[in-house]
Scaffold this motif. Structure first.
Motif, PDB file in Angstrom:
ATOM      1  N   ARG A 154       0.843  -1.206   0.000  1.00 32.38           N
ATOM      2  CA  ARG A 154       0.000   0.000   0.000  1.00 32.38           C
ATOM      3  C   ARG A 154       0.878   1.256   0.000  1.00 32.38           C
ATOM      4  O   ARG A 154       0.563   2.245  -0.667  1.00 32.38           O
ATOM      5  CB  ARG A 154      -0.930  -0.008   1.211  1.00 32.38           C
ATOM      6  CG  ARG A 154      -2.038   1.036   1.131  1.00 32.38           C
ATOM      7  CD  ARG A 154      -2.854   1.049   2.411  1.00 32.38           C
ATOM      8  NE  ARG A 154      -3.606  -0.167   2.606  1.00 32.38           N
ATOM      9  CZ  ARG A 154      -4.847  -0.349   2.151  1.00 32.38           C
ATOM     10  NH1 ARG A 154      -5.442   0.604   1.445  1.00 32.38           N
ATOM     11  NH2 ARG A 154      -5.479  -1.477   2.394  1.00 32.38           N
ATOM     12  N   PRO A 170      -5.784  -1.946  -3.268  1.00 31.17           N
ATOM     13  CA  PRO A 170      -6.321  -3.294  -3.061  1.00 31.17           C
ATOM     14  C   PRO A 170      -7.623  -3.577  -3.793  1.00 31.17           C
ATOM     15  O   PRO A 170      -7.975  -4.739  -3.988  1.00 31.17           O
ATOM     16  CB  PRO A 170      -6.524  -3.365  -1.542  1.00 31.17           C
ATOM     17  CG  PRO A 170      -5.623  -2.318  -0.982  1.00 31.17           C
ATOM     18  CD  PRO A 170      -5.603  -1.219  -1.996  1.00 31.17           C
ATOM     19  N   GLU A 189      -3.738  -6.390   0.922  1.00 29.81           N
ATOM     20  CA  GLU A 189      -3.271  -5.378  -0.027  1.00 29.81           C
ATOM     21  C   GLU A 189      -3.316  -5.876  -1.479  1.00 29.81           C
ATOM     22  O   GLU A 189      -3.567  -5.099  -2.402  1.00 29.81           O
ATOM     23  CB  GLU A 189      -1.844  -4.958   0.337  1.00 29.81           C
ATOM     24  CG  GLU A 189      -1.772  -4.214   1.663  1.00 29.81           C
ATOM     25  CD  GLU A 189      -0.359  -4.127   2.193  1.00 29.81           C
ATOM     26  OE1 GLU A 189       0.342  -3.168   1.831  1.00 29.81           O
ATOM     27  OE2 GLU A 189       0.046  -5.038   2.956  1.00 29.81           O
TER      28      GLU A 189
END
Length: 303
Positions: free
Chosen positions: A63, A69, A145
């Motif tokens: 991230r 995501p 993620e």
């Protein structure tokens, strides 16, 4: 210094033990370290040119690099002797970025472990890079993620086998939805031994594009769907020596092999570029090919 050879063994949960080649084999070689010499670099519309490295295999790192995501993620793995992004990676990234929909595009860079001319050593390193890819998928699937349900892994040549190894060792509880093999490498791989190469059991769906069958590419069907453009073998159109006057020698030798990623990149840009038909026998007097569009090769080909 060239980092070439990995010796099996573990020194920690996410670390492998490494060593150099035997004395005298390569005076300029250095110890290889998979956590250093295998890199994952993210490309998005926000960073289309240089990419952003996902620095560590820890929750939050993807991230922090810019992974969204909520988007589908594509991991592309280059072949032997390529730099990263190289021609193949750059073409794949540019093709996906040309689409209206968005992706997390991740290039797996293992160029330090697949250096020319040490092909046999690169083949040995395939399983260790596959292990690192497996760890990457596990960590970021668990963190949310990069959910594995939105993941597509694409590998060219040796990269296809790296994808296969990762799929094998992930096991039944964590399955890659789709692996695409782009002319999976043949030299040094046994057609009978499937332990270190791509097979149909390595993901929920495996599609393969063959362009240099029997030379640099595996000549047999190894996926759920195998595509053979122009018969799947050398010489592909545009690869005659007369077509390549002025090119470097390696471009002439590998022209049909690299055609696999070129065709895939084109299919990302144009989903209907390569209509295909099922055909058990496509040569000789017993030919069974009456063309009908049963599928489209490349990007749009799903279950």
């Amino acid at each position: 210094m060239i980092c070439l050879y990995i010796e099996p063994g573990t020194t920690g949960e996410n670390e492998l033990k490494f060593t150099t080649l035997p004395r005298g084999f390569c005076s300029n070689c250095c110890p290889a370290k998979v956590y250093r010499d295998v890199r994952f670099v993210l490309y998005t519309r926000a960073n289309p040119d240089s990419g952003v490295a996902i620095e560590r295999l820890k929750a939050g790192a993807a991230r922090a690099a810019g992974v969204d995501p909520s988007l589908p993620s594509v991991i592309f793995i280059h072949g032997f002797s390529e730099m990263s992004p190289g021609q193949s990676g750059r073409n794949i990234v540019d093709a996906y970025l040309s689409r209206q929909d968005n992706y997390n595009l991740i290039l797996l860079d293992w160029s330090e472990l697949s250096t020319f001319p040490w092909y046999v050593i690169a083949v040995r390193n395939v399983k260790y890079v596959g292990l690192r890819l497996k760890q990457f998928i596990e960590v970021f699937n668990e963190s949310g993620e990069i959910p594995i349900g939105n993941l597509h892994v694409i590998g060219f040549s040796l990269g296809a086998h790296i994808a296969g190894v990762a799929g094998k060792i992930l096991g039944a509880d964590l399955r890659i939805p789709r692996i695409t093999g782009l002319d999976p490498a043949l030299p040094e791989f046994s057609l009978n031994d499937t332990s270190n190469r791509l097979t149909a059991t390595d993901a929920d769906y495996v599609d393969v594009i063959h362009t240099d069958s029997g030379v640099f590419g595996i000549p047999i069907s190894i996926g759920h769907a195998d595509f053979y453009p122009n018969g799947g073998r050398a010489l592909q159109p545009g690869c005659l020596p007369s077509d390549l006057v002025g090119r470097l020698a390696n471009h002439v030798v590998a022209c049909s092999h690299v055609r696999a990623w070129r065709l895939y990149a084109q299919s990302v840009r144009d989903e209907r570029a390569f209509p295909s038909t099922k055909c058990n026998v496509w040569r000789g007097p017993n030919r069974q090919c009456n063309f009908s569009t049963d599928a489209y090769m490349g990007y749009p080909n799903t279950k």
